[in-house]
Design a protein around this motif. Structure first.
Motif, PDB file in Angstrom:
ATOM      1  N   GLU A  63      -8.929  -0.085 -42.117  1.00 25.34           N
ATOM      2  CA  GLU A  63      -8.786   1.364 -41.926  1.00 25.34           C
ATOM      3  C   GLU A  63      -7.611   1.618 -40.990  1.00 25.34           C
ATOM      4  O   GLU A  63      -7.636   1.192 -39.828  1.00 25.34           O
ATOM      5  CB  GLU A  63     -10.069   1.906 -41.303  1.00 25.34           C
ATOM      6  N   PRO A  64      -6.556   2.324 -41.466  1.00 28.64           N
ATOM      7  CA  PRO A  64      -5.414   2.580 -40.582  1.00 28.64           C
ATOM      8  C   PRO A  64      -5.862   3.301 -39.311  1.00 28.64           C
ATOM      9  O   PRO A  64      -6.749   4.158 -39.359  1.00 28.64           O
ATOM     10  CB  PRO A  64      -4.517   3.499 -41.418  1.00 28.64           C
ATOM     11  N   ASP A  65      -5.245   2.943 -38.182  1.00 28.36           N
ATOM     12  CA  ASP A  65      -5.608   3.580 -36.907  1.00 28.36           C
ATOM     13  C   ASP A  65      -4.675   4.747 -36.592  1.00 28.36           C
ATOM     14  O   ASP A  65      -4.673   5.234 -35.480  1.00 28.36           O
ATOM     15  CB  ASP A  65      -5.560   2.531 -35.780  1.00 28.36           C
ATOM     16  N   PHE A  66      -3.875   5.193 -37.571  1.00 26.78           N
ATOM     17  CA  PHE A  66      -2.970   6.331 -37.339  1.00 26.78           C
ATOM     18  C   PHE A  66      -3.698   7.638 -37.612  1.00 26.78           C
ATOM     19  O   PHE A  66      -4.781   7.647 -38.176  1.00 26.78           O
ATOM     20  CB  PHE A  66      -1.756   6.224 -38.275  1.00 26.78           C
ATOM     21  N   HIS A  67      -3.021   8.743 -37.227  1.00 26.28           N
ATOM     22  CA  HIS A  67      -3.566  10.056 -37.576  1.00 26.28           C
ATOM     23  C   HIS A  67      -2.952  10.521 -38.888  1.00 26.28           C
ATOM     24  O   HIS A  67      -1.807  10.179 -39.210  1.00 26.28           O
ATOM     25  CB  HIS A  67      -3.248  11.070 -36.479  1.00 26.28           C
ATOM     26  N   THR A  68      -3.694  11.346 -39.600  1.00 26.50           N
ATOM     27  CA  THR A  68      -3.170  11.970 -40.819  1.00 26.50           C
ATOM     28  C   THR A  68      -1.944  12.809 -40.455  1.00 26.50           C
ATOM     29  O   THR A  68      -1.979  13.539 -39.451  1.00 26.50           O
ATOM     30  CB  THR A  68      -4.269  12.888 -41.407  1.00 26.50           C
ATOM     31  N   PRO A  69      -0.848  12.736 -41.233  1.00 25.02           N
ATOM     32  CA  PRO A  69       0.344  13.531 -40.906  1.00 25.02           C
ATOM     33  C   PRO A  69       0.020  15.030 -40.771  1.00 25.02           C
ATOM     34  O   PRO A  69      -0.786  15.575 -41.540  1.00 25.02           O
ATOM     35  CB  PRO A  69       1.271  13.275 -42.098  1.00 25.02           C
ATOM     36  N   ASP A  70       0.662  15.681 -39.775  1.00 25.81           N
ATOM     37  CA  ASP A  70       0.359  17.087 -39.456  1.00 25.81           C
ATOM     38  C   ASP A  70       0.509  18.013 -40.656  1.00 25.81           C
ATOM     39  O   ASP A  70      -0.292  18.921 -40.852  1.00 25.81           O
ATOM     40  CB  ASP A  70       1.284  17.571 -38.326  1.00 25.81           C
ATOM     41  N   VAL A  71       1.545  17.790 -41.443  1.00 25.79           N
ATOM     42  CA  VAL A  71       1.810  18.701 -42.560  1.00 25.79           C
ATOM     43  C   VAL A  71       0.624  18.691 -43.551  1.00 25.79           C
ATOM     44  O   VAL A  71       0.290  19.716 -44.149  1.00 25.79           O
ATOM     45  CB  VAL A  71       3.172  18.341 -43.225  1.00 25.79           C
ATOM     46  N   ILE A  72      -0.041  17.565 -43.665  1.00 31.19           N
ATOM     47  CA  ILE A  72      -1.207  17.477 -44.561  1.00 31.19           C
ATOM     48  C   ILE A  72      -2.395  18.206 -43.923  1.00 31.19           C
ATOM     49  O   ILE A  72      -3.128  18.960 -44.575  1.00 31.19           O
ATOM     50  CB  ILE A  72      -1.548  15.998 -44.872  1.00 31.19           C
TER      51      ILE A  72
END
Ligand code: PMP
Ligand code: GLU
Length: 397
Positions: A40-49
């Motif tokens: 599971e990626p530990d990044f955040h979903t891109p803001d634009v999405i």
């Protein structure tokens, strides 16, 4: 009379989810566990999405959509397939679902019935076998070891095909091995499958954008088989959107229709809000995912170096996804404090207990001489985890 249906006892619990659950339980008890179990990626979903989803809520886009996803979304996915993968699927051939996992289940349930054979390269992703079991099909495994970078040869596929074979199911980039099939390798596989016009192909391309050697290739672009290829993809990995639950497939029309029918009786469509987020994700230039890919590559290189330092682990250099799948049989027969290690499962349990690092036994992916670890976590935690693993492994005599 049994309370539960036989299919439940035939089914194994997902080992990836089980290890994640076990480490969450230990963490809740205050144990300092580092979990390298879940992909599971530990990044955040891109803001634009995220903005697109917020707007969908404010616009009251809150009703049932078409079961297969609303039309403009399917058109956006059709364009994405052409733009990024050179795949020709029109909007009628797209089915959006609650994740790539459901897309795979829809496709398998559409094609496979009792006694049908599914040829699957091994190591394989944990849920493939269980989904085929739910459909009452048989898995015919084609093994590839570390010496072949875990890639199967076309002649092995030919040897595995029986008159009952209806499906070939694989992932590239591969979970758990990180192997990526080249265009040439896919062409060689397609050349064999082209001889069997009744076999469908499921190409699971969920790690498409996590590829360190260039653009991922799609078997669905190869003319001799393209009419039989079901391409699976989703937002979980590339856009760090595991919890949004969106996956999609491009499929021959008869399969897309069947999946729509199955999904229509089981889940209807996925969330309307997630669909709006997905439409935006599909329209974004893929370069938005590159910084995440580059971070994964740095982590891969770091972990690769640290594995070289552990004499009992043998690994390939994975070209994609975010997993290592090292061979660990060196430790079999060794013990610490009376705990004897006989296989990858024993080793994972020992490492969870002794190093407080959660991995997944290779058995979940077809070979218990291996263990899988996900490096979708920070460099600091990876270094800490690798040091702990090294220390605990050194105790085994
Ligand atoms: N296929 C592979 C190879 C995976 O690793 C995963 C795990 N996410 C899935 C499918 C399912 O993904 P999703 O979250 O979209 O259901
Ligand atoms: N695909 C991820 C993994 O292999 C997430 C867990 C799952 O969906 O089973 O770890």
């Amino acid at each position: 009379m049994e309370i539960l249906a036989a299919r439940v006892s035939r089914l194994s619990e997902s080992q990836t989810l089980a290890m994640a659950r076990r480490s969450r339980e230990l963490k809740a008890k205050g144990v300092d566990v580092i979990s390298l179990s879940l992909g599971e990626p530990d990044f955040h979903t891109p803001d634009v999405i995220k903005e697109a989803a917020k707007k969908a809520i404010d616009d009251n886009f809150s009703y049932y959509t078409h079961v297969c996803g609303y039309l403009e979304l399917r058109q956006a996915i059709s364009k994405k397939f052409k733009r990024d993968n050179n795949l020709d699927y029109d909007a009628e051939q797209i089915v959006v679902s609650t994740g790539a996992k459901q897309s795979i289940a829809n496709a398998v349930l559409s094609i496979i019935g009792p006694g049908d054979d599914v040829v699957i390269p091994s190591p394989y992703w944990v849920s493939y076998l269980e989904i085929v079991k739910l459909a009452e099909g048989n898995c015919v495994l084609v093994k590839a070891g570390i010496e072949n970078d875990f890639k199967v040869k076309p002649e092995q596929i030919r040897a595995a095909i029986t008159p009952k074979t209806k499906l070939f199911l694989f992932s590239s980039p591969c979970n758990p091995t990180g192997s990526v099939y080249s265009k040439q390798e896919l062409e060689a596989i397609a050349a064999v499958l082209a001889e069997y016009p009744n076999i469908y192909i499921i190409a699971d391309e969920i790690y498409e954008h996590i590829n360190f050697i260039g653009k991922s290739e799609s078997i669905g672009t190869i003319p001799s088989v393209k009419d039989r290829v079901i391409t699976i993809n989703g937002l979980s990995k590339a856009f760090a959107m595991t919890g949004w639950r969106v996956g999609y497939m491009g499929a021959p029309k008869e399969i897309a229709k069947a999946c729509d029918k199955i999904q229509g009786q089981i889940t209807s469509a996925t969330s309307s809000i997630s669909q709006k987020a997905c439409e935006t994700a599909m329209q974004l230039d893929p370069s938005i995912t590159f910084p995440m890919r580059d971070t994964f590559k740095k982590r891969r290189d770091l972990v690769y170096k640290m594995i070289q330092d552990i004499s009992g682990m043998k690994t390939n250099l994975p070209d994609g996804a975010f997993y290592f799948f090292p061979e660990v049989s060196y430790y079999f027969g060794k013990s610490y404090n009376g705990t004897v290690i006989n296989n990858g499962t024993d080793l994972c349990l020992y490492l969870l207990d002794n190093a407080k690092v959660a991995l997944v036994p290779g058995a979940a992916f077809g070979d218990d001489n291996y263990v899988r670890f996900s490096y979708a976590t920070s460099e600091d935690l990876l270094v800490k985890a690798m040091n702990r693993l090294k220390e605990s492994l050194a105790l085994l005599k």
